[in-house]
Design a protein around this motif. Sequence first.
Motif, PDB file in Angstrom:
ATOM      1  N   ASP A 297      29.737  25.709  31.882  1.00 54.32           N
ATOM      2  CA  ASP A 297      30.449  26.064  33.109  1.00 54.32           C
ATOM      3  C   ASP A 297      31.956  26.154  32.820  1.00 54.32           C
ATOM      4  O   ASP A 297      32.440  25.617  31.819  1.00 54.32           O
ATOM      5  CB  ASP A 297      30.162  25.021  34.198  1.00 54.32           C
ATOM      6  CG  ASP A 297      30.254  25.625  35.603  1.00 54.32           C
ATOM      7  OD1 ASP A 297      30.782  26.759  35.732  1.00 54.32           O
ATOM      8  OD2 ASP A 297      29.799  24.971  36.554  1.00 54.32           O
ATOM      9  N   HIS A 298      32.694  26.791  33.708  1.00 55.84           N
ATOM     10  CA  HIS A 298      34.114  27.035  33.449  1.00 55.84           C
ATOM     11  C   HIS A 298      34.889  25.737  33.218  1.00 55.84           C
ATOM     12  O   HIS A 298      35.890  25.718  32.516  1.00 55.84           O
ATOM     13  CB  HIS A 298      34.738  27.813  34.615  1.00 55.84           C
ATOM     14  CG  HIS A 298      34.816  27.019  35.883  1.00 55.84           C
ATOM     15  ND1 HIS A 298      33.803  26.997  36.814  1.00 55.84           N
ATOM     16  CD2 HIS A 298      35.771  26.185  36.342  1.00 55.84           C
ATOM     17  CE1 HIS A 298      34.145  26.195  37.804  1.00 55.84           C
ATOM     18  NE2 HIS A 298      35.329  25.689  37.545  1.00 55.84           N
ATOM     19  N   ASP A 299      34.404  24.635  33.797  1.00 55.28           N
ATOM     20  CA  ASP A 299      35.122  23.365  33.687  1.00 55.28           C
ATOM     21  C   ASP A 299      34.677  22.526  32.486  1.00 55.28           C
ATOM     22  O   ASP A 299      35.054  21.362  32.367  1.00 55.28           O
ATOM     23  CB  ASP A 299      34.968  22.552  34.978  1.00 55.28           C
ATOM     24  CG  ASP A 299      33.508  22.227  35.292  1.00 55.28           C
ATOM     25  OD1 ASP A 299      32.615  22.618  34.494  1.00 55.28           O
ATOM     26  OD2 ASP A 299      33.258  21.577  36.326  1.00 55.28           O
TER      27      ASP A 299
ATOM     28  N   ALA B 188      31.859  35.134  30.841  1.00 54.99           N
ATOM     29  CA  ALA B 188      31.397  35.869  32.013  1.00 54.99           C
ATOM     30  C   ALA B 188      31.357  34.921  33.203  1.00 54.99           C
ATOM     31  O   ALA B 188      30.978  33.759  33.058  1.00 54.99           O
ATOM     32  CB  ALA B 188      30.002  36.449  31.761  1.00 54.99           C
ATOM     33  N   ASP B 189      31.745  35.436  34.367  1.00 53.29           N
ATOM     34  CA  ASP B 189      31.654  34.624  35.585  1.00 53.29           C
ATOM     35  C   ASP B 189      30.228  34.737  36.114  1.00 53.29           C
ATOM     36  O   ASP B 189      29.906  35.660  36.843  1.00 53.29           O
ATOM     37  CB  ASP B 189      32.670  35.116  36.609  1.00 53.29           C
ATOM     38  CG  ASP B 189      32.559  34.356  37.919  1.00 53.29           C
ATOM     39  OD1 ASP B 189      31.954  33.261  37.926  1.00 53.29           O
ATOM     40  OD2 ASP B 189      33.078  34.866  38.931  1.00 53.29           O
ATOM     41  N   VAL B 190      29.394  33.801  35.715  1.00 54.57           N
ATOM     42  CA  VAL B 190      27.966  33.923  36.038  1.00 54.57           C
ATOM     43  C   VAL B 190      27.646  33.455  37.459  1.00 54.57           C
ATOM     44  O   VAL B 190      26.593  33.791  37.994  1.00 54.57           O
ATOM     45  CB  VAL B 190      27.074  33.157  35.034  1.00 54.57           C
ATOM     46  CG1 VAL B 190      27.317  33.654  33.612  1.00 54.57           C
ATOM     47  CG2 VAL B 190      27.268  31.648  35.132  1.00 54.57           C
ATOM     48  N   ASP B 191      28.543  32.655  38.083  1.00 54.77           N
ATOM     49  CA  ASP B 191      28.225  32.146  39.416  1.00 54.77           C
ATOM     50  C   ASP B 191      29.149  32.700  40.497  1.00 54.77           C
ATOM     51  O   ASP B 191      29.125  32.247  41.648  1.00 54.77           O
ATOM     52  CB  ASP B 191      28.225  30.612  39.433  1.00 54.77           C
ATOM     53  CG  ASP B 191      29.478  30.035  38.783  1.00 54.77           C
ATOM     54  OD1 ASP B 191      30.466  30.790  38.620  1.00 54.77           O
ATOM     55  OD2 ASP B 191      29.464  28.838  38.430  1.00 54.77           O
ATOM     56  N   GLY B 192      29.958  33.697  40.142  1.00 56.30           N
ATOM     57  CA  GLY B 192      30.691  34.442  41.162  1.00 56.30           C
ATOM     58  C   GLY B 192      31.850  33.705  41.806  1.00 56.30           C
ATOM     59  O   GLY B 192      32.277  34.079  42.892  1.00 56.30           O
ATOM     60  N   ASP B 193      32.374  32.663  41.163  1.00 57.03           N
ATOM     61  CA  ASP B 193      33.515  31.960  41.757  1.00 57.03           C
ATOM     62  C   ASP B 193      34.841  32.440  41.179  1.00 57.03           C
ATOM     63  O   ASP B 193      35.894  31.846  41.442  1.00 57.03           O
ATOM     64  CB  ASP B 193      33.371  30.447  41.603  1.00 57.03           C
ATOM     65  CG  ASP B 193      33.383  30.010  40.146  1.00 57.03           C
ATOM     66  OD1 ASP B 193      33.476  30.894  39.262  1.00 57.03           O
ATOM     67  OD2 ASP B 193      33.280  28.797  39.883  1.00 57.03           O
ATOM     68  N   GLY B 194      34.815  33.499  40.393  1.00 59.58           N
ATOM     69  CA  GLY B 194      36.042  34.050  39.826  1.00 59.58           C
ATOM     70  C   GLY B 194      36.482  33.362  38.543  1.00 59.58           C
ATOM     71  O   GLY B 194      37.465  33.763  37.938  1.00 59.58           O
ATOM     72  N   LYS B 195      35.774  32.313  38.138  1.00 58.64           N
ATOM     73  CA  LYS B 195      36.119  31.578  36.919  1.00 58.64           C
ATOM     74  C   LYS B 195      35.036  31.832  35.876  1.00 58.64           C
ATOM     75  O   LYS B 195      33.846  31.708  36.184  1.00 58.64           O
ATOM     76  CB  LYS B 195      36.236  30.083  37.223  1.00 58.64           C
ATOM     77  CG  LYS B 195      37.306  29.794  38.266  1.00 58.64           C
ATOM     78  CD  LYS B 195      37.213  28.380  38.799  1.00 58.64           C
ATOM     79  CE  LYS B 195      38.229  28.210  39.927  1.00 58.64           C
ATOM     80  NZ  LYS B 195      38.133  26.903  40.568  1.00 58.64           N
ATOM     81  N   GLN B 196      35.455  32.120  34.660  1.00 55.99           N
ATOM     82  CA  GLN B 196      34.475  32.517  33.657  1.00 55.99           C
ATOM     83  C   GLN B 196      33.803  31.327  32.984  1.00 55.99           C
ATOM     84  O   GLN B 196      34.444  30.333  32.652  1.00 55.99           O
ATOM     85  CB  GLN B 196      35.141  33.393  32.601  1.00 55.99           C
ATOM     86  CG  GLN B 196      35.588  34.724  33.192  1.00 55.99           C
ATOM     87  CD  GLN B 196      36.112  35.674  32.144  1.00 55.99           C
ATOM     88  OE1 GLN B 196      36.822  35.264  31.230  1.00 55.99           O
ATOM     89  NE2 GLN B 196      35.764  36.932  32.277  1.00 55.99           N
ATOM     90  N   GLU B 197      32.513  31.488  32.791  1.00 55.40           N
ATOM     91  CA  GLU B 197      31.754  30.537  32.000  1.00 55.40           C
ATOM     92  C   GLU B 197      31.682  31.043  30.553  1.00 55.40           C
ATOM     93  O   GLU B 197      32.045  32.179  30.265  1.00 55.40           O
ATOM     94  CB  GLU B 197      30.325  30.409  32.552  1.00 55.40           C
ATOM     95  CG  GLU B 197      30.215  29.561  33.789  1.00 55.40           C
ATOM     96  CD  GLU B 197      30.882  30.173  35.017  1.00 55.40           C
ATOM     97  OE1 GLU B 197      30.667  31.379  35.273  1.00 55.40           O
ATOM     98  OE2 GLU B 197      31.652  29.461  35.695  1.00 55.40           O
ATOM     99  N   ILE B 198      31.209  30.155  29.657  1.00 54.27           N
ATOM    100  CA  ILE B 198      30.930  30.561  28.286  1.00 54.27           C
ATOM    101  C   ILE B 198      29.413  30.632  28.142  1.00 54.27           C
ATOM    102  O   ILE B 198      28.722  29.605  28.187  1.00 54.27           O
ATOM    103  CB  ILE B 198      31.503  29.558  27.268  1.00 54.27           C
ATOM    104  CG1 ILE B 198      33.019  29.396  27.470  1.00 54.27           C
ATOM    105  CG2 ILE B 198      31.197  30.023  25.844  1.00 54.27           C
ATOM    106  CD1 ILE B 198      33.829  30.653  27.284  1.00 54.27           C
TER     107      ILE B 198
HETATM  108 CA   LIG Z   1      32.186  30.990  37.341  1.00 54.46          CA
END
Ligand SMILES: [Ca+2]
Length: 619
Positions: free
Chosen positions: A522-524, A504-514
Amino acid sequence: MKKGIIIGFYRKLLAAALIIPLMIGGSSPLFAAESHDLEGSPQEANAKASRIQLEYLDRGIVSAPTSEGIFLSWRLLADEVTGYSGKGLTGPIFHVYRDGAKIAVVENSTNYLDPSGTSSSTYYVSAVIDGKEVDQSADSAPWSSPYYDLKLQKPAAGMTPAGEPYTYSANDASIGDVDGDGQYEFFVKWDPSNSKDVSQIGYTGNTYIDCYTLEGTLLYRIDLGVNIRSGAHYTQFMVYDFDGDGKAEMMLKTAPGTKILRYDPAGNMTSQRYITLLPEDVKAGYSNQDDYRLSKDGYYEHMVSLFMNWHQHEEVASGHWPATLEESFGMEKKYSYPLSRTDAESLVDDFMDRYAPQRSARNNLRAFEGFIVEGPEYLSVFEGATGKELETIRYKPGRHDDGLMWGDYAMARIEPGNRVDRFLAAVAYLDGVQPYAVFARGYYTRSTLVSYQWDGKHLKEHWYVDSGWTPMTNPFNDSPHGRDGTDAVFGTLTTQGAHSLSAADVDGDGKQEIVYGSATIDHDGTLLYSSMDVLPPQNADPGTVARLGHGDAMHVTDIDPDRPGLEIFMVHEGGTYAPYGYSLRDAATGELLYGGYTGKDTGRGMIGDIDPDQRGLET
Ligand SMILES: [Ca+2]
Ligand SMILES: [Ca+2]
Ligand SMILES: [Ca+2]
Ligand SMILES: [Ca+2]
């Protein structure tokens, strides 16, 4: 238009970002991401959406008989979305045709109930943009029932080495378009009747995964073989078009003995082919005919060998664990080390017949059998359409041992092969553009996640997260749960994982977190947060800061529409060692929104809009 033309039309759309995935990881994160995006300019949103590598799917029209007529349902494609209203996404209107005649104009919806429809009606829909019909769906004839019955081919019953018969039932399922025609194929896992939880003793039948067309043709079957135990925690298969060629692949954990079975249209097996063992494993003598399942005698031998090598175990040599097994078991020192075979056998007898039952009456290690604690572990990628093996690599991380380092012998319940064999997996758009495969091992103690990119030829590791081992002073008597792992960055991940994870993209940057239970990666691949709180007064150890910890159920979505972003609702198992039995958290920060202490394992939890008079979902 003919079907071929329609397909051509959609193929063009592939370049431009297509359908909104129905569900990824139990929530609809891309949907959420787009909601965020749409808060900016629509142009910006479309630009972002056009970069996302999504599935190519057709209109997906289906029709089903109901007591009130024929119900039709179809897809809205991602590039058709123009914005959103209070009722959901907005997009084209649709013309609905029955037997060639237009019968309805549908706005802001992708379903229609035709009260005059009959079982012999034929339907199609067309999307209408700027007053023009821009496409035409395939024809749809109503199903004979309100549901579609996809016929499966049940595997033959079998018998375990201990002489126990078993049969098969359909279990987990997944979907993916394996041939690029825009229509889903179906993946079905077959579970033997003797499948086991990782904490339960005994042999299991093999796990199979079938791929069927919508018409019910069995394309192929993956037989995971005897070296993958059957049960809910062992086999997480990911079906997705990872490389963006329009055709789905399947990825899952495999082992020597895993093979691909193919069939002719009549359902007769035409070929079987084993996966490719890694060259170093072949050199080391492993083969696809191997059977690593432990018998009772085999397990006894395994323990004798472990004890004979005790003096050179890394944790013993480093002084972390007791130098002698007698000390581990709270006995007077009796033997000299390295242990002779006779002495090691005496200690194994004592361990199995006295020490273990004394820790818990349920410990019956003399009966321990059916587990796989040795042999190569792989991750394989299969071509979705044919089951052809595309690549096999070593599973990361390996089990290392039978669970000793994972704390499986440390608690009162001695459960070799338990914490070491807890697997999770997900598909996540980690960079906001491409789908990555995420595989996870362990969550009660050492907790690991690894992500891969698939380029059509090779798996490329993207990031790896590892809490490190949970340090123990005595692997046969300690409490490793809730204890930091040795890794300085990810040490707090231990015991936070659940029986599922969500992308889910929890911080709204278009990249999904786990969303990894009570923690989020975080996505990275960095740690976004690991949720902890103070234990309440009614707890045995009030004031202590503890993890929110493991739980059996978790839900991630926009639960509260009046708060920005997503929320996480989770139940927790820690009982008196957990601050909450249930919690609602801000998905971006892990901050608690509400929660309640229960003092016991709170095993089940759910969200849903059960009260339409209250905004948002109830938990
Ligand atoms: Ca994100
Ligand atoms: Ca297909
Ligand atoms: Ca593909
Ligand atoms: Ca919200």
